[in-house]
Design a protein around this motif. Structure first.
Motif, PDB file in Angstrom:
ATOM      1  N   TYR A  36       0.836  -1.187   0.000  1.00 34.76           N
ATOM      2  CA  TYR A  36       0.000   0.000   0.000  1.00 34.76           C
ATOM      3  C   TYR A  36       0.879   1.249   0.000  1.00 34.76           C
ATOM      4  O   TYR A  36       2.017   1.243   0.465  1.00 34.76           O
ATOM      5  N   GLN A  38       0.551   5.394   1.167  1.00 34.68           N
ATOM      6  CA  GLN A  38      -0.268   6.330   1.929  1.00 34.68           C
ATOM      7  C   GLN A  38       0.365   7.714   1.866  1.00 34.68           C
ATOM      8  O   GLN A  38       1.491   7.922   2.327  1.00 34.68           O
ATOM      9  N   GLN A  42      -3.938  10.944   4.298  1.00 32.27           N
ATOM     10  CA  GLN A  42      -4.848  10.258   3.384  1.00 32.27           C
ATOM     11  C   GLN A  42      -4.930   8.776   3.729  1.00 32.27           C
ATOM     12  O   GLN A  42      -4.227   8.281   4.601  1.00 32.27           O
ATOM     13  N   SER A  43      -5.819   8.108   3.024  1.00 35.43           N
ATOM     14  CA  SER A  43      -6.024   6.693   3.296  1.00 35.43           C
ATOM     15  C   SER A  43      -4.988   5.839   2.573  1.00 35.43           C
ATOM     16  O   SER A  43      -4.136   6.345   1.843  1.00 35.43           O
ATOM     17  N   LEU A  44      -5.068   4.555   2.806  1.00 31.97           N
ATOM     18  CA  LEU A  44      -4.161   3.622   2.147  1.00 31.97           C
ATOM     19  C   LEU A  44      -4.711   3.266   0.773  1.00 31.97           C
ATOM     20  O   LEU A  44      -5.901   2.970   0.633  1.00 31.97           O
ATOM     21  N   LEU A  46      -4.163   0.585  -2.246  1.00 31.98           N
ATOM     22  CA  LEU A  46      -3.523  -0.667  -2.609  1.00 31.98           C
ATOM     23  C   LEU A  46      -2.757  -0.487  -3.910  1.00 31.98           C
ATOM     24  O   LEU A  46      -3.306   0.018  -4.894  1.00 31.98           O
ATOM     25  N   PHE A  91       4.582   7.130   2.301  1.00 28.30           N
ATOM     26  CA  PHE A  91       4.662   6.108   3.340  1.00 28.30           C
ATOM     27  C   PHE A  91       4.195   4.806   2.703  1.00 28.30           C
ATOM     28  O   PHE A  91       3.064   4.736   2.208  1.00 28.30           O
ATOM     29  N   ILE A  93       3.362   0.861   3.073  1.00 31.19           N
ATOM     30  CA  ILE A  93       2.986  -0.129   4.088  1.00 31.19           C
ATOM     31  C   ILE A  93       2.703  -1.459   3.422  1.00 31.19           C
ATOM     32  O   ILE A  93       2.018  -1.510   2.395  1.00 31.19           O
TER      33      ILE A  93
END
Lengths: 115, 113
Positions: A36, A38, A42-44, A46, A91, A93
């Motif tokens: 993911y 980010q 904000q949101s993750l 995919l 970022f 993840i």
């Protein structure tokens, strides 16, 4: 149980270079791993799904030649950002799953800064 | 395909007050629902999940969420928040037959003393 690690936690690289991020499942075998991205506040989103021993499946709009994903073993997946540019700063993840309907376990994230 | 809407991007709340974070989803198939918490510069931690059975699910740290199929909602609540609950909260949905999570935009909870 179900611990996922990422390395490095932070990385700074120069524009045009490549950087590799590792994601490891420490105490279980991860048939499927997810990457993911980010952006701040904000949101993750995919980026791709990888199954051990298979080519990763990328989400629409994600450049597979820029974000190389390798899932060579049941405990390790790597994301390589090739020819990084400042807009790749983000970022990243990863998460790991035992596959099928099992839940995803998330790593602590890697903050990439491209200068 | 699924989508998730978190109606509040930010929720300020005083310590020991109750909080509710709203989450609505849309899906053409049966879903599993999750709430994750993210502390600054960290990954996501699972807070609670609904897979089947009782529509009210609870976490070990006092949060609860109720799955409401008719309203396609999975709101998260806590009757009394602590300073340490300051974090970003994400609602997520996964199709019952799939393995991909779809996340909402997140709700930032700021607990004030």
């Amino acid at each position: 149980g179900a611990v996922v690690s990422q390395h490095p936690s932070r990385v700074i690289c120069k524009s045009g270079t490549s950087v590799k991020i590792e994601c490891r499942s420490l105490d279980f075998q991860a048939t499927t791993m997810f990457w993911y991205r980010q952006f701040p506040k904000q949101s993750l989103m995919l980026m791709a799904t990888s199954n051990e021993g298979s080519k990763a499946t990328y989400e629409q709009g994600v450049e597979k030649d820029k974000f190389l994903i390798n899932h060579a073993s049941l405990t390790l997946s790597t994301l390589t950002v090739t020819s990084a540019h400042p807009e790749d700063s983000s970022f990243y993840i990863c998460s790991a799953s035992k596959g099928g309907l099992y839940e995803q376990y998330f790593g602590p994230g890697t903050r990439l800064t491209v200068t | 395909a699924q989508s998730v809407t978190q109606l509040d991007s930010q929720v300020p709340v005083f310590e020991e007050a109750p909080v509710e974070l709203r989450c609505n989803y849309s899906s053409s198939v049966s879903v599993y629902l999750f709430w994750y918490v993210q502390y600054p510069n960290q990954g996501l931690q699972l807070l609670l999940k609904y897979l089947s059975g009782s529509t009210l699910v609870e976490s070990i740290n006092g949060f609860e969420a109720e799955f409401n199929k008719s309203q396609t909602s999975f709101h998260l609540r806590k009757p009394s928040v602590h300073i340490s609950d300051t974090a970003e909260y994400f609602c997520a949905v996964k199709g019952a037959a799939g393995n991909k999570l779809t996340f909402g935009g997140g709700t930032r909870v700021l607990v004030k003393p």
